[in-house]
Design an enzyme around this catalytic site. Structure first.
Site, mmCIF file in Angstrom:
data_model
loop_
_atom_site.group_PDB
_atom_site.id
_atom_site.type_symbol
_atom_site.label_atom_id
_atom_site.label_comp_id
_atom_site.label_asym_id
_atom_site.label_seq_id
_atom_site.Cartn_x
_atom_site.Cartn_y
_atom_site.Cartn_z
ATOM 1 C CG ASP A 34 -1.854 7.498 0.325
ATOM 2 O OD1 ASP A 34 -0.919 8.233 -0.012
ATOM 3 O OD2 ASP A 34 -2.871 7.325 -0.374
ATOM 4 C CB SER A 73 -3.989 7.201 -3.987
ATOM 5 O OG SER A 73 -3.745 8.507 -4.443
ATOM 6 N N GLY A 100 -7.571 3.622 2.834
ATOM 7 C CA GLY A 100 -7.769 2.580 1.825
ATOM 8 C C GLY A 100 -9.014 2.736 0.981
ATOM 9 N NE ARG A 158 -9.621 12.175 -5.144
ATOM 10 C CZ ARG A 158 -9.143 12.371 -6.364
ATOM 11 N NH1 ARG A 158 -9.785 13.167 -7.215
ATOM 12 N NH2 ARG A 158 -8.024 11.796 -6.763
ATOM 13 C CG ASP A 193 -1.689 1.223 1.415
ATOM 14 O OD1 ASP A 193 -2.352 1.632 0.444
ATOM 15 O OD2 ASP A 193 -1.646 1.823 2.523
ATOM 16 C CG ASP A 216 -1.987 2.427 6.409
ATOM 17 O OD1 ASP A 216 -2.296 2.022 5.261
ATOM 18 O OD2 ASP A 216 -2.263 3.567 6.817
ATOM 19 C CG ASN A 249 -3.492 12.382 -6.274
ATOM 20 O OD1 ASN A 249 -3.402 13.138 -7.231
ATOM 21 N ND2 ASN A 249 -4.531 12.402 -5.444
HETATM 22 C C1 BG6 Z 1 -5.872 5.722 -0.246
HETATM 23 C C2 BG6 Z 1 -6.015 6.476 1.051
HETATM 24 O O1 BG6 Z 1 -4.547 5.319 -0.403
HETATM 25 O O2 BG6 Z 1 -6.251 6.543 -1.345
HETATM 26 C C3 BG6 Z 1 -7.440 7.010 1.187
HETATM 27 O O3 BG6 Z 1 -5.725 5.608 2.139
HETATM 28 C C4 BG6 Z 1 -7.767 7.867 -0.029
HETATM 29 O O4 BG6 Z 1 -7.553 7.756 2.377
HETATM 30 C C5 BG6 Z 1 -7.595 7.035 -1.292
HETATM 31 O O5 BG6 Z 1 -9.121 8.351 0.052
HETATM 32 C C6 BG6 Z 1 -7.883 7.821 -2.575
HETATM 33 O O6 BG6 Z 1 -6.894 8.791 -2.772
HETATM 34 P P1 BG6 Z 1 -6.912 9.907 -3.885
HETATM 35 O O7 BG6 Z 1 -5.488 10.419 -3.873
HETATM 36 O O8 BG6 Z 1 -7.256 9.247 -5.191
HETATM 37 O O9 BG6 Z 1 -7.917 10.921 -3.481
HETATM 38 MG MG MG Z 2 -2.802 3.110 3.563
#
Ligand code: BG6
Ligand code: MG
Length: 210
Positions: A10, A115, A45, A48, A8, A169, A117
Site C-alpha cells: 500500500d 495487510s 504500515g 488494522r 511494501d 513509504d 488483503n
Molecule cells: C498496511 C497499511 O499496508 O496494511 C495500513 O499501510 C493498514 O494502513 C494495514 O492498516 C492493514 O491492512 P488490512 O488490509 O489488513 O486492513
Molecule cells: Mg505502505
C-alpha cells in the site's frame, strides 16, 4: 550487491493507501471522531486494529472490544468494496516495468505488507506472478515497526536480510527494515525520513547497484 528486494504494497506498488484513507474516513465521520491526513500518515504500515486504536485516540468516549471489532469489520468491508474497482490498469506502467526489469536482472522479489488483503490486491491487479514470495498480515503476529514481516519475506525467498533491500513509504516500515538489518529505500513521505538510506521518488529510481 543485493540479491533480493522486498516491496511494501500500500503506497509503494499501488495507491491503495488512498482507499484505506477513504474507508477509515467514512467510519471516523460516522463516529464524529476527527480524522485527517496527518493522523492517516500514522496508520501507514500498522495493522488494522492498531490503526483503529490510533483513530480512537481522538474519541471522547471509550469503546468496548466488541465495538472495536465491529468498527474494524465495517472499515474492512468498505475497503474491500473499494478494492473491487482495481484492475491491472491501477498499476502505474513505471511500477510494472521496474518490477519486470529487476526480475530480468536476477533479483528475487517479494512483497512485505501488514495487510491481510495483500493476496486479493495482487490477484486483482495481475501483479502476483511478478513476485517469488508474499509475506503479509496473515503470516505475522507483530506489525511494522517490528521487522517480522520482512524477516519472513527474506526467509521465503531464501536470503539473509543483509542481502535484501526493502522499499517503503511508511516511517514504521523504514524502522522495521533498519531493525531487521535490511537496506532501507524510502519513497513518498519516507523519502525524507532520517533513517532512510536511499531516497527515491519513483520505483524506476531504484539504483542499478544496491
Ligand atoms: C498496511 C497499511 O499496508 O496494511 C495500513 O499501510 C493498514 O494502513 C494495514 O492498516 C492493514 O491492512 P488490512 O488490509 O489488513 O486492513
Ligand atoms: Mg505502505
Amino acid at each position: 550487491m543485493k540479491q533480493g528486494i522486498i516491496f511494501d504494497l500500500d503506497g509503494v506498488l499501488l495507491s491503495t493507501d488512498e482507499m484505506h484513507y477513504a474507508a477509515w474516513k467514512s467510519v471516523a465521520d460516522e463516529l464524529g471522531v476527527p480524522f485527517d491526513r496527518t493522523v492517516n500518515n500514522r496508520l501507514r504500515g500498522v495493522s488494522r486494529m492498531e490503526s483503529l486504536e490510533i483513530i480512537l485516540e481522538k474519541s471522547t468516549r471509550p469503546f468496548s472490544a466488541a465495538e472495536k471489532e465491529a468498527l474494524a469489520t465495517r472499515k474492512n468491508d468498505r475497503y474491500r468494496a473499494l478494492l473491487q474497482s482495481l484492475t491491472p490498469d491501477a498499476v502505474e506502467p513505471a511500477v510494472r516495468e521496474t518490477l519486470c526489469a529487476l526480475k530480468a536482472r536476477g533479483f528475487r522479489l517479494a512483497v512485505g505488507s501488514s495487510s491481510k488483503n495483500t493476496k486479493l490486491i495482487l490477484r486483482l491487479t495481475g501483479l502476483a506472478p511478478l513476485f517469488d514470495a508474499v509475506s503479509d498480515g496473515t503470516n505475522i503476529t507483530r506489525s511494522k515497526p517490528d521487522p517480522e514481516v520482512f524477516l519472513k519475506a527474506a526467509a521465503f525467498i531464501g536470503l539473509a536480510p543483509a542481502d535484501c533491500a526493502v522499499v517503503e513509504d511508511a516511517t514504521a516500515g523504514i524502522d522495521a527494515a533498519v531493525a531487521g538489518g535490511f537496506t532501507a529505500i524510502g519513497i513518498g513521505d519516507a523519502a525524507t525520513y532520517e533513517k532512510t538510506e536511499i531516497a527515491i521518488h519513483s520505483l524506476s529510481e531504484i539504483p542499478e547497484k544496491i
